[in-house]
Design a protein around this motif. Sequence first.
Motif, mmCIF file in Angstrom:
data_model
loop_
_atom_site.group_PDB
_atom_site.id
_atom_site.type_symbol
_atom_site.label_atom_id
_atom_site.label_comp_id
_atom_site.label_asym_id
_atom_site.label_seq_id
_atom_site.Cartn_x
_atom_site.Cartn_y
_atom_site.Cartn_z
ATOM 1 N N THR A 14 10.003 -22.178 4.110
ATOM 2 C CA THR A 14 10.740 -21.361 3.178
ATOM 3 C C THR A 14 9.790 -20.300 3.130
ATOM 4 O OG1 THR A 14 11.922 -23.074 2.255
ATOM 5 C CG2 THR A 14 11.996 -21.052 1.202
ATOM 6 N N VAL A 15 10.478 -18.796 3.198
ATOM 7 C CA VAL A 15 9.526 -17.942 3.158
ATOM 8 C C VAL A 15 10.438 -16.758 2.569
ATOM 9 C CG1 VAL A 15 8.108 -18.234 5.231
ATOM 10 C CG2 VAL A 15 10.217 -16.776 5.248
ATOM 11 N N ARG A 16 9.689 -15.693 1.991
ATOM 12 C CA ARG A 16 10.339 -14.358 1.512
ATOM 13 C C ARG A 16 10.061 -13.200 2.435
ATOM 14 N NH1 ARG A 16 8.089 -13.103 -3.939
ATOM 15 N NH2 ARG A 16 6.311 -12.512 -2.702
ATOM 16 N N GLY A 17 11.221 -12.395 2.522
ATOM 17 C CA GLY A 17 10.952 -11.397 3.608
ATOM 18 C C GLY A 17 11.066 -10.087 2.683
ATOM 19 N N GLU A 18 10.460 -9.334 2.857
ATOM 20 C CA GLU A 18 10.552 -7.983 2.039
ATOM 21 C C GLU A 18 10.417 -6.543 2.792
ATOM 22 O OE1 GLU A 18 8.238 -9.232 -1.938
ATOM 23 O OE2 GLU A 18 6.877 -8.951 -0.178
ATOM 24 N N ALA A 19 10.897 -5.609 2.430
ATOM 25 C CA ALA A 19 10.828 -4.234 3.083
ATOM 26 C C ALA A 19 11.107 -3.123 1.968
ATOM 27 C CB ALA A 19 11.962 -3.980 4.005
ATOM 28 N N ARG A 20 10.201 -2.296 2.290
ATOM 29 C CA ARG A 20 9.974 -1.024 1.088
ATOM 30 C C ARG A 20 10.016 0.123 2.159
ATOM 31 N NH1 ARG A 20 8.147 -0.122 -4.019
ATOM 32 N NH2 ARG A 20 7.288 1.810 -4.451
ATOM 33 N N LEU A 21 11.210 0.974 2.008
ATOM 34 C CA LEU A 21 10.941 2.202 2.677
ATOM 35 C C LEU A 21 11.195 3.595 1.780
ATOM 36 C CD1 LEU A 21 14.328 1.393 5.036
ATOM 37 C CD2 LEU A 21 11.800 0.848 5.464
ATOM 38 N N GLU A 22 10.619 4.624 2.305
ATOM 39 C CA GLU A 22 10.588 5.898 1.586
ATOM 40 C C GLU A 22 11.583 6.947 2.558
ATOM 41 O OE1 GLU A 22 9.138 6.713 -1.113
ATOM 42 O OE2 GLU A 22 8.067 4.848 -1.469
ATOM 43 N N LYS A 23 12.542 7.331 1.954
ATOM 44 C CA LYS A 23 13.429 8.162 2.632
ATOM 45 C C LYS A 23 13.612 9.381 1.604
ATOM 46 C CE LYS A 23 14.667 5.363 5.753
ATOM 47 N NZ LYS A 23 14.541 5.812 7.334
ATOM 48 N N ASP A 24 14.094 10.309 2.342
ATOM 49 C CA ASP A 24 14.623 11.659 1.612
ATOM 50 C C ASP A 24 15.982 11.579 1.026
ATOM 51 O OD1 ASP A 24 12.345 13.064 2.689
ATOM 52 O OD2 ASP A 24 13.169 13.765 4.623
ATOM 53 N N PRO A 25 16.048 12.176 -0.241
ATOM 54 C CA PRO A 25 17.148 11.987 -0.686
ATOM 55 C C PRO A 25 18.484 12.734 -0.326
ATOM 56 C CG PRO A 25 15.848 13.771 -1.783
ATOM 57 C CD PRO A 25 15.184 13.220 -1.051
ATOM 58 N N GLU A 26 19.577 12.079 -0.346
ATOM 59 C CA GLU A 26 20.750 12.907 0.225
ATOM 60 C C GLU A 26 21.561 13.382 -0.771
ATOM 61 O OE1 GLU A 26 21.145 8.793 3.422
ATOM 62 O OE2 GLU A 26 22.339 9.138 1.435
ATOM 63 N N ILE A 27 21.746 13.332 -1.986
ATOM 64 C CA ILE A 27 22.171 14.111 -2.923
ATOM 65 C C ILE A 27 21.495 14.273 -4.083
ATOM 66 C CG2 ILE A 27 24.815 13.201 -2.156
ATOM 67 C CD1 ILE A 27 24.457 11.095 -4.397
ATOM 68 N N ALA A 28 21.821 15.363 -4.902
ATOM 69 C CA ALA A 28 21.132 15.619 -6.097
ATOM 70 C C ALA A 28 22.073 15.845 -7.238
ATOM 71 C CB ALA A 28 20.250 16.824 -6.105
#
Length: 223
Positions: A14-28
């Motif tokens: 049993t394992v844990r999978g992780e992901a972390r992304l940096e993205k430009d915003p789409e709205i303000a």
Amino acid sequence: MPDPHPTPQSPQVTVRGEARLEKDPEIARIGIEVTARGTDKTAVLADLTRRNTEALTLIKTYGEAVEKLETGAFSITPEASRRGRGEHVRSYRGWVHLTAELSDFTALGELTTRLADLEWTRVDGPWWELRPDSPAHAEARRRAVQDAVRRAGEYAAALGTSLAALLELSDTGLVPPPAPMGGMRMAFAAESVDTTPPLELEPQRQTVTAEVMARFTMAPPTL
């Protein structure tokens, strides 16, 4: 079907999978509050109505760059005198709060500056965001699954064996991006006399995090 219960013939990992992304915003998003104050209630309401109309009219001139425009709250409040006894109204204060969402960040700097130039108008923000249906969320989930398969495979390889089947995959949910560290705030209580140059705003990168739990069976290792 693989045996859901671990046995020497069907060991599990049993394992844990992780992901972390940096993205430009789409709205303000920006918040706009128009205010009026005075000793005459009728005059305060008239000033508030006029200033609210001016702000709405200005925002609407930006057309499709403004994806959403909403009136959040309205208030007209009597302010009591601090002297004497009884209920004596010293003045009235009224305000209307608006929220605008923009997808055109080039127009954002100009609009915020022009709004702040309006009489008795405060501007808060911007708060940068991704859309709820942004492809970034799906990409984060996909990478989290790939990370889980990679980790499980590494554990199996350390035992000299390989993965056999997937038993369970659970989504622990997307972790919301960190709250923005404040935002720009501008407050002007007097009429503008000169044209103010547009603000140069740099969009804040958004963090998208996904996490899954996965359970696999492995071929029996030789220990």
